[in-house]
Design an enzyme around this catalytic site. Structure first.
Site, PDB file in Angstrom:
ATOM      1  N   LYS A 117       9.810   2.736  -5.499  1.00  0.00           N
ATOM      2  CA  LYS A 117      11.047   1.502  -5.235  1.00  0.00           C
ATOM      3  C   LYS A 117      10.162   0.423  -4.453  1.00  0.00           C
ATOM      4  O   LYS A 117      10.373   0.506  -3.211  1.00  0.00           O
ATOM      5  CB  LYS A 117      12.054   2.318  -4.629  1.00  0.00           C
ATOM      6  CG  LYS A 117      13.317   1.516  -4.937  1.00  0.00           C
ATOM      7  CD  LYS A 117      13.577   0.018  -4.653  1.00  0.00           C
ATOM      8  CE  LYS A 117      13.826  -0.214  -3.177  1.00  0.00           C
ATOM      9  NZ  LYS A 117      13.840  -1.657  -3.015  1.00  0.00           N
TER      10      LYS A 117
ATOM     11  N   SER B 224      10.912  -2.365   7.861  1.00  0.00           N
ATOM     12  CA  SER B 224      11.501  -2.581   9.221  1.00  0.00           C
ATOM     13  C   SER B 224      11.893  -1.369   9.937  1.00  0.00           C
ATOM     14  O   SER B 224      12.370  -0.247   9.433  1.00  0.00           O
ATOM     15  CB  SER B 224      12.626  -3.533   9.210  1.00  0.00           C
ATOM     16  OG  SER B 224      13.845  -2.997   8.402  1.00  0.00           O
TER      17      SER B 224
ATOM     18  N   PHE C  91       8.386  -6.303   1.293  1.00  0.00           N
ATOM     19  CA  PHE C  91       7.884  -7.550   0.605  1.00  0.00           C
ATOM     20  C   PHE C  91       6.693  -8.177   1.024  1.00  0.00           C
ATOM     21  O   PHE C  91       6.258  -8.855  -0.088  1.00  0.00           O
ATOM     22  CB  PHE C  91       9.121  -8.711   0.769  1.00  0.00           C
ATOM     23  CG  PHE C  91       9.263  -9.293   2.061  1.00  0.00           C
ATOM     24  CD1 PHE C  91       8.356 -10.434   1.854  1.00  0.00           C
ATOM     25  CD2 PHE C  91       9.905  -8.918   3.212  1.00  0.00           C
ATOM     26  CE1 PHE C  91       8.320 -11.366   3.173  1.00  0.00           C
ATOM     27  CE2 PHE C  91       9.571  -9.751   4.319  1.00  0.00           C
ATOM     28  CZ  PHE C  91       8.844 -10.833   4.594  1.00  0.00           C
TER      29      PHE C  91
ATOM     30  N   GLU D  40      11.561  -8.691  16.463  1.00  0.00           N
ATOM     31  CA  GLU D  40      10.428  -8.779  15.433  1.00  0.00           C
ATOM     32  C   GLU D  40      10.943 -10.308  14.755  1.00  0.00           C
ATOM     33  O   GLU D  40      11.585  -9.990  13.739  1.00  0.00           O
ATOM     34  CB  GLU D  40      10.206  -7.553  14.767  1.00  0.00           C
ATOM     35  CG  GLU D  40       8.854  -8.011  13.705  1.00  0.00           C
ATOM     36  CD  GLU D  40       8.739  -6.798  12.632  1.00  0.00           C
ATOM     37  OE1 GLU D  40       9.638  -6.105  12.241  1.00  0.00           O
ATOM     38  OE2 GLU D  40       7.481  -6.506  12.161  1.00  0.00           O
TER      39      GLU D  40
ATOM     40  N   GLU E 234      12.842  -5.511  -3.545  1.00  0.00           N
ATOM     41  CA  GLU E 234      13.476  -6.312  -4.661  1.00  0.00           C
ATOM     42  C   GLU E 234      13.211  -7.945  -4.606  1.00  0.00           C
ATOM     43  O   GLU E 234      13.441  -8.719  -5.556  1.00  0.00           O
ATOM     44  CB  GLU E 234      14.984  -6.149  -4.574  1.00  0.00           C
ATOM     45  CG  GLU E 234      15.504  -6.693  -3.296  1.00  0.00           C
ATOM     46  CD  GLU E 234      15.426  -5.683  -2.029  1.00  0.00           C
ATOM     47  OE1 GLU E 234      14.561  -4.821  -1.963  1.00  0.00           O
ATOM     48  OE2 GLU E 234      16.571  -5.636  -1.300  1.00  0.00           O
TER      49      GLU E 234
ATOM     50  N   CYS F 211       2.784  -7.114   9.147  1.00  0.00           N
ATOM     51  CA  CYS F 211       3.175  -6.082  10.334  1.00  0.00           C
ATOM     52  C   CYS F 211       2.124  -6.363  11.250  1.00  0.00           C
ATOM     53  O   CYS F 211       2.226  -6.075  12.371  1.00  0.00           O
ATOM     54  CB  CYS F 211       3.405  -4.752   9.789  1.00  0.00           C
ATOM     55  SG  CYS F 211       1.692  -4.282   9.117  1.00  0.00           S
TER      56      CYS F 211
END
Ligand code: NAD
Length: 499
Positions: free
Chosen positions: A176, A229, A152, A384, A179, A284
């Site tokens: 993909k 992740s 995301f 994290e 969402e 990240c």
């Protein structure tokens, strides 16, 4: 729930309602409302997208390099001209401020520009007369249908790390996207069509685990590029390699910034604030741990605290420096680490809960947070957190700092702040991390190098984009050839030798 508009998949050149009944909410995180719904694809939807991509590959994989390059150039021009439209989509769904969204697009555009050079990057090698009258040459061929699964936090840039290179090299794609902020993927699919990309070359199936797993196991998918992740990256890597695919799976991070006593503390404080709180810490490559080498701790914290007091949290469409978090659940989870910090004996220096945000009351707000003396046994240190929480750990020496960084399971990014060239060079060699900044807090490589971490931050051998990206999306074929004449006759059952 408001927001009844439904975002479709994009299969074989146009919107596609799919066969499933499940969907999920897409929020406007600065308003705290559901802005729209997104369809969740089924295994059948993934199969249809893969079939469309497989069919398109028969012609796209054989299209001339010039034809593919023309589409990439046209896409670059369109994306450049309409970048503000995309930035608005990113801000509305992710929450990052508009200037940050513009930066995300600029870094994605870099990869499109790199992919425009694909004719040069895939031209192969040729050895004339490797043996007498024998030539040996290596060509780069596309793989076929490739799957991309993205997170995301960079809904445009991360897909752009992969699909321009994959497509320019002659592959076809099923993406993909996350969402949580899916609209930019569909928007880019429309733009690729406008740029002249044939139907079926680029497909988007929205959804969650069901769609991801169908892609990982689909027999006609040759390769998977994943970013997300670490636990999901590990799942993706294990599942897709077991299914015989080429996989690059980039995972999570815990990035440390080491500040040596000789550093310019004002510049280090600026960098720590920018890299810790930009995009609300949902990067990240965000700096989440500041490692202060004695005696700089108190001074550095003072300077950082001063700067934090000037940050404006609010709706990214306005004047804010930092936007909301992606969902209410994520905001609450991140905020919960402040309680953990107090319980574990750390000092919460700045508490972002209850921040007066410049935006609607229901937005998923959390102001910047600073926690000092974080014990390395605390989950504030080991997890994290992926939010605007900057931890400080104090160490006695450079060696102690490096040992700390190397003991972390992640190895994505790190930075050293110092004016001592020798110390910086030593750090670059000593540290077990894939991307290193010397007085640069977010060392994201340019598009013609490659992006990727070490250890639990990346599974697979090929990093994202740059030379690694070209290798990942092509496979070499080596041809040994001679044109026969009578001098080549005669029987010889020995293993061929060069002469
Ligand atoms: P995530 O792992 O939750 O989701 C990533 C993708 O995997 C999404 O498309 C999601 O739909 C899918 N997914 C989620 N759960 C799944 C499951 N159980 N099975 C199969 N697929 C599943 O990550 P996120 O929250 O969207 O993104 C944030 C994470 O991504 C952070 O950990 C961040 O460090 C990481 N990240 C890493 C990099 C990098 O280059 N190393 C870059 C950006 C983000």
């Amino acid at each position: 729930m408001t927001g009844t508009e439904m975002l479709d998949h994009w299969i074989d050149g146009g919107p596609d309602a799919g066969s499933g009944t499940r969907s999920g909410p897409v929020y406007d995180p600065a308003k705290g409302i559901v802005a729209k719904q997104v369809r969740f694809g089924t295994a059948g939807d993934v199969d249809r997208a893969v079939q469309a991509a497989a069919k398109a590959f028969t012609s796209w994989g054989n299209a001339s390099i010039a034809k593919r390059q023309q589409v990439l150039f046209a896409f670059r021009e369109l994306l450049n001209a309409r970048r503000s439209e995309l930035a608005e989509i990113l801000t509305a769904e992710h929450g990052k401020v508009l200037s940050d969204a513009a930066g995300e697009i600029a870094r994605g555009l870099e990869v499109v520009e790199f992919a425009c050079g694909m004719p040069h990057l895939t031209k192969g090698t040729y050895s004339l007369n490797a043996s007498t009258d024998v030539d040996v040459y290596t060509v780069k061929e596309p793989l076929g249908v490739v799957g991309i699964i993205s997170p995301f936090n960079f809904p445009a840039m991360v897909p752009l790390w992969f699909f321009p290179i994959a497509i320019a090299a002659g592959n076809t794609v099923v993406l993909k996207p996350s969402e949580k902020d899916p609209t930019s993927a569909s928007w880019m699919a429309g733009l690729l069509k406008e740029a002249g990309l044939p139907d079926g070359v680029f497909n988007v199936v929205h959804g969650d685990k069901e769609a991801v797993d169908a892609l990982l196991e689909h027999p006609e998918v040759s390769a998977i590029s994943f970013v997300g992740s670490t636990p999901i990256a590990r799942h993706v890597y294990e599942t897709a390699t077991r299914a015989g695919k080429r996989v690059q799976a980039l995972g999570g991070a815990k990035n440390h910034m080491l500040v040596l006593p000789d550093a310019d503390l004002d510049l280090a404080a600026d960098a720590a604030v920018n890299a810790g709180f930009g995009s609300a810490g949902e990067r990240c490559m965000a700096i989440s741990v500041l490692v202060a080498v004695d005696p700089v701790g108190d001074d550095l914290i003072g300077k950082i605290t001063e700067r934090m007091a000037t940050l404006r949290t609010g709706d990214g469409r306005g004047e804010a420096d930092m936007g909301p978090l992606i969902t209410r659940e994520h905001r609450d989870k991140v905020a919960g680490y402040l309680d953990v910090a107090s319980k574990d004996g750390a000092t919460v220096v700045v508490d972002g809960r209850g921040v007066r945000a410049d935006g609607e009351a229901d937005g998923f707000w959390l102001g910047p947070c600073l926690v000092d003396n974080v014990p390395t046994s605390s989950t504030v240190y080991t997890d994290e957190i992926f939010g605007p929480v900057l931890s400080v750990v104090r160490v006695g020496s450079y060696a102690e700092g490096v040992e700390l960084i190397n003991s972390v399971p992640y190895g994505n990014g790190t930075a050293i702040f110092t004016n001592d060239g020798g110390a910086a060079r030593r750090f670059q060699r000593d540290v077990e991390v894939g991307m290193v900044g010397v007085n640069v807090p977010i060392p994201v490589p340019v598009a013609y190098h490659s992006f990727g971490g070490w250890k639990a931050s990346m599974f697979g051998d090929a990093k994202a984009y740059g030379p690694h990206g070209v290798e990942f999306f092509t496979r070499d074929k080596t041809i040994t050839s001679r044109w026969l004449d009578p001098s080549h006759g005669g029987l010889n059952l020995g293993f061929p030798q060069n002469d």
